[in-house]
Design an enzyme around this catalytic site. Sequence first.
Site, PDB file in Angstrom:
ATOM      1  N   GLU A  81      -8.070 -32.771  36.947  1.00 52.25           N
ATOM      2  CA  GLU A  81      -7.648 -32.327  37.455  1.00 52.25           C
ATOM      3  C   GLU A  81      -7.325 -34.281  38.953  1.00 52.25           C
ATOM      4  OE1 GLU A  81      -8.157 -30.358  41.093  1.00 52.25           O
ATOM      5  OE2 GLU A  81     -10.517 -30.173  40.841  1.00 52.25           O
ATOM      6  N   LYS A 198     -16.017 -21.829  45.266  1.00 57.67           N
ATOM      7  CA  LYS A 198     -16.854 -22.016  46.636  1.00 57.67           C
ATOM      8  C   LYS A 198     -17.258 -21.658  47.495  1.00 57.67           C
ATOM      9  CE  LYS A 198     -12.924 -25.382  45.798  1.00 57.67           C
ATOM     10  NZ  LYS A 198     -11.004 -26.110  46.870  1.00 57.67           N
TER      11      LYS A 198
END
Length: 816
Positions: A81, A198
């Site tokens: 990404e 996360k």
Amino acid sequence: MWGNRRIGGGLVTYYRITETEFEELIQRAMQVVSRHTSRLRARTPSFARGYFHGKQHAWPLTIHPEVKEAINAGRPVVALESAIITHGMPHPINLDTALSCERIIRSTGAIPATIGLLSGAFTVKVSRRDLAPAVATRRDGGTTIAGTMVIAHLAGISVFSTGGLGGVHRGGELSLDISADLTELGRTPIAVVSAGVKSILDIGRTLEYLETEGVTVGTFGPTKEFPAFFSRRSGFQNPWNFDSATQVARMLYAQHQLNLNSGALIACPIPEEYETAGLKIQQAVEQAIQESEENGVSKTGKDATPWLLRRVAELTGGSSIPNNIALIENTSRIGGEIAVEYAKLVAERAEHASARVPILSDGYTIGVGSPSNIAPKSSLSASIANQAPKARLVVLGAAAVDVVARADTSTDSTLIAQSTVPGQVSITLGGVARNMAEAAHRSLSSLDPRGSSKSSSSYVQLVSPIGTDELGAVVSTEITQIGMRSDGLLSGLSGGNRRTPVCNMVLTPAGELLGGVSDFSALDTFGFSEVLQASDPNIVALDGNLSSDIISDLVQFASERNIPIWFEPTSIVKSTRILPALCTQYLANPAVSSLQPVTFISPNILELEHLFRCIRDPPLEQASDASPSSFSRWFETIDHFQLGPNFSEEIVRLARSGPSLEFLAQKGVVQMTIQLLPFFQHIIVKCGSQGVFVAMHLHPQEAIQSAWLSTSTDLNKHLVVNRTGKGDVLIFQHFPAHSLPNTSVVNVTGAGDSLVGSLLASLIEREDRNVFHNPEAMREAMQRAQRAAVFTLCSPFAVSPELSTLTYTSTNRENH
């Protein structure tokens, strides 16, 4: 169309999308496809037309030449990404880390592909939600996980490495603040390699959401502990864990074979040397979470996450960056290793796909791809050709020796690759053509159709080149012992270097293919016309192991003599070797009323889909007037079928008449067979555990002489019949799979070949060759064929000897 941009003293390669490039891309695409695609959409009947709109999008996608070449060649590619550059880290660490990830991926043997939107400076962080407006307004963007997955999948990339996955935010059960990463994983078949979720997010609810979306989640390591980004432990367990990149690759391959449209999350714990620092960062995360609950921020919805990020940065003093770099570099390395192993597995199993497809789905596939050098064809001497007796059925293709080595169950699979280990080694006859010929021979040998004891051993002739080596002697001896004709085994006629086709496979203790070597070069340098001329058969069957040149010559030979051709695709890769023959015959016979170039074809669903796509959308380098889809006869023939609203309704009712028939519509089986009927008169689709589906077209002169003329649609028999105003009849019928006996499945490599061989026996047993032109005769023939496949499934042989017990009279139904 692509370029390098210097940012902060570094050089990084991007996909570039500009307005001029976008317009040029569309213009070039329209020039290539407008000739046949627009006509296809305009002229195809409304029922069949829907399939063509499924995945045809003019995406403004530019691919770096190195990446494009790797994708086309089947080499490993890993997506990265670009949000890590635009939003993930401060400058210049962001660029340094992005370049480091690319270098790490290259070190594994894979090609990195950093994905983003670029025509100026980065200004937009792009997720799936933003892709369409960003492209439409020519904006720039660093793609998030969701956006990268979409673009990577469009480009044909299967593995994507990233840092931390988005998830369900704290308080998400109230705010419904859920990352698009999760929903994208549920609908895009790509493997996301990340450091888990996360740690500021609600990990438990995230895992629950992924389960709801049908996403495979597994930890890369010895335990099932799900990592929490900076920490190797989150307190939550995964359903799965993978000890190696090879295990992950096998899982991804299985997902592809099962046609699952969801992705997979491979959670990689942060390297152990960063664990101590990671624990301190995690403590700061937990403190920030507690403070957010105390001050009410956790209940504010989307504002909670930015507050948590700022608070963690304050508590750690920015010390989390080295850990961030470590975990993204770790996932890049693992992603590269997975991509390499997956590419190897796809290449190895492309020629063995039939052994991994469910029941009755395919014949035995061995060998390698199309040869790069085709030697001149050799001719048989007249004396040999004249010695061949007449045959009702000639089967041409591979007769091979299979050498299979399987390690003992007590053996550690990791030791097999570089050492010899105890196990069992078996040598058996194989080859798709040989299997079909034996199945036809055994199916005929039990009982003559007139009830006499007359031998039918001369009805079937196998024609295949073998060497003058020891393996050639094995093939000849074994075929003779079965009672088959061996005069079609041709050896030593073009020099002494010819080798008998052989496939050597090494299996793990679990029976999975570890590797192997096959040699089928003998099939690419041999001519068969003289043998066919001497045998004068009623029907000719070919397997896909033959080269396209030989297949074209054989189809031409049979067409000139009005001999029906049966083509067994053999594998996905080899299924398209019939296409040049279709082109040649279409050019020679442009009239809609002409007979189809090939009388019978027996693909499995995967081969059917591949053939359909290659005919409908040939590669750009093949999209010319020489491709089947460029012929107006294709579109005119489909219109000639007159498939109106009533037919469409009957097909929908058929697909909805039971759970076992839903696949006919869901997988597009009916639509694809309709589009292929102009090329193949009878399409027998092997659908594995879902049975067999038959689609066929009778021309007016055939329909008049058949019982189908007075047969109507009967959904109780899974049958739909369509008649045209010009006298043509189209038949579509599904035959449910036969139940298996209590004994376990022993062998799947020859089940499809046994089914085809039995059907071929039915065709020559009747002599009038019209078994498919009578509803009851076709039903009985299909019952016998499915029974033959079940016999082979439960047998250790490529073709079960029990096929000799099948009977050919309607009064002996107990064997059905």
